[in-house]
Design an enzyme around this catalytic site. Structure first.
Site, PDB file in Angstrom:
ATOM      1  N   LYS A  23       0.823  -1.217  -0.131  1.00 24.83           N
ATOM      2  CA  LYS A  23      -0.103   0.153   0.030  1.00 24.83           C
ATOM      3  C   LYS A  23       0.856   1.170  -0.037  1.00 24.83           C
ATOM      4  CE  LYS A  23      -3.949  -2.235   2.688  1.00 24.83           C
ATOM      5  NZ  LYS A  23      -4.817  -2.166   3.453  1.00 24.83           N
ATOM      6  N   ALA A  44      -1.050   0.868   6.310  1.00 17.76           N
ATOM      7  CA  ALA A  44      -1.452  -0.116   7.385  1.00 17.76           C
ATOM      8  C   ALA A  44      -2.303  -1.237   6.778  1.00 17.76           C
ATOM      9  CB  ALA A  44      -1.939   0.463   8.504  1.00 17.76           C
ATOM     10  N   ASP A  45      -1.994  -2.357   7.291  1.00 17.02           N
ATOM     11  CA  ASP A  45      -3.244  -3.427   6.994  1.00 17.02           C
ATOM     12  C   ASP A  45      -3.328  -4.196   8.532  1.00 17.02           C
ATOM     13  OD1 ASP A  45      -4.455  -4.901   4.795  1.00 17.02           O
ATOM     14  OD2 ASP A  45      -3.797  -6.320   5.845  1.00 17.02           O
ATOM     15  N   THR A  46      -4.600  -4.629   8.738  1.00 13.82           N
ATOM     16  CA  THR A  46      -5.052  -5.299   9.958  1.00 13.82           C
ATOM     17  C   THR A  46      -5.802  -6.470   9.689  1.00 13.82           C
ATOM     18  OG1 THR A  46      -5.224  -3.242  11.105  1.00 13.82           O
ATOM     19  CG2 THR A  46      -6.468  -5.176  11.999  1.00 13.82           C
TER      20      THR A  46
END
Length: 192
Positions: free
Chosen positions: A50, A66-68
């Site tokens: 990203k 960010a990635d969750t």
């Protein structure tokens, strides 16, 4: 200029709460991943994808991405496809512990720093009636693991061990230390 590479309203609220001035740009990236990948590697890889998808116009620009994910007993639980999928996920999480991983990447023209945060979330025992009532609120439908801890989903949680904002979608304290130690910010979001 600070750029948040996300369309997440939760991440936007967290950065605003930190006093950071930024714009949002939603990158389009391939979020597929190989089976049985380590969750901390996955979230960092997706955050990097990203961050790299957002173009940096000049040397003063910084991109935060960010990635969750929700990780339960060796399985990554993404966003439910429908109500039946949400029911399956919430049944799995009921009365058990799972881990929420958020990977983040901060990128400038000259440097990229990538890290992750993990938080254990303990769910109460939930019966199907309670789960279905929650699903009918619509809240679980675009959330990893089919719940939102800062919403009605907080009622499903018995306790957490770790960073609450990580579960929301961005570990603010860890991110601010990264900005301070690597990109010249102070603890209050000001560029030195």
């Amino acid at each position: 200029m600070l750029i948040l590479a996300s369309k997440s309203p939760r991440r936007k609220e967290i950065l605003q709460g930190l006093g950071l001035n930024f714009i949002c740009e939603s990158p389009s990236v391939d979020e597929s991943f190989p089976p049985r990948i380590d969750p901390n590697i996955l979230v960092r890889e997706l955050a990097m994808r990203k961050a790299e998808a957002v173009k940096i116009a000049n040397s003063g620009d910084l991109v935060i991405a960010a990635d969750t994910i929700v990780y339960h007993r060796g399985r990554i639980l993404g966003k439910p496809k429908n109500e039946d999928d949400a029911l399956v996920m919430l049944r799995l999480l009921s009365g058990d512990v799972h881990t929420v991983y958020t990977g983040y990447a901060v990128r400038s023209m000259y440097k990229t720093v990538c890290d992750f945060c993990a938080t254990d979330v303990y769910f109460r025992n939930l019966d199907d009636d309670e789960i279905m009532k929650y699903i009918k609120t619509g809240e679980p439908m675009d959330k990893a693991g089919a719940y939102e801890i800062q919403g009605i989903g907080a009622l499903l949680v018995d306790r957490i061990d770790g960073d609450y904002l990580n579960v929301v979608g961005l570990p603010a304290s860890s991110l601010m230390f990264c900005l301070k130690d690597n990109f010249g910010f102070d603890y209050y979001g000001n560029k030195k």
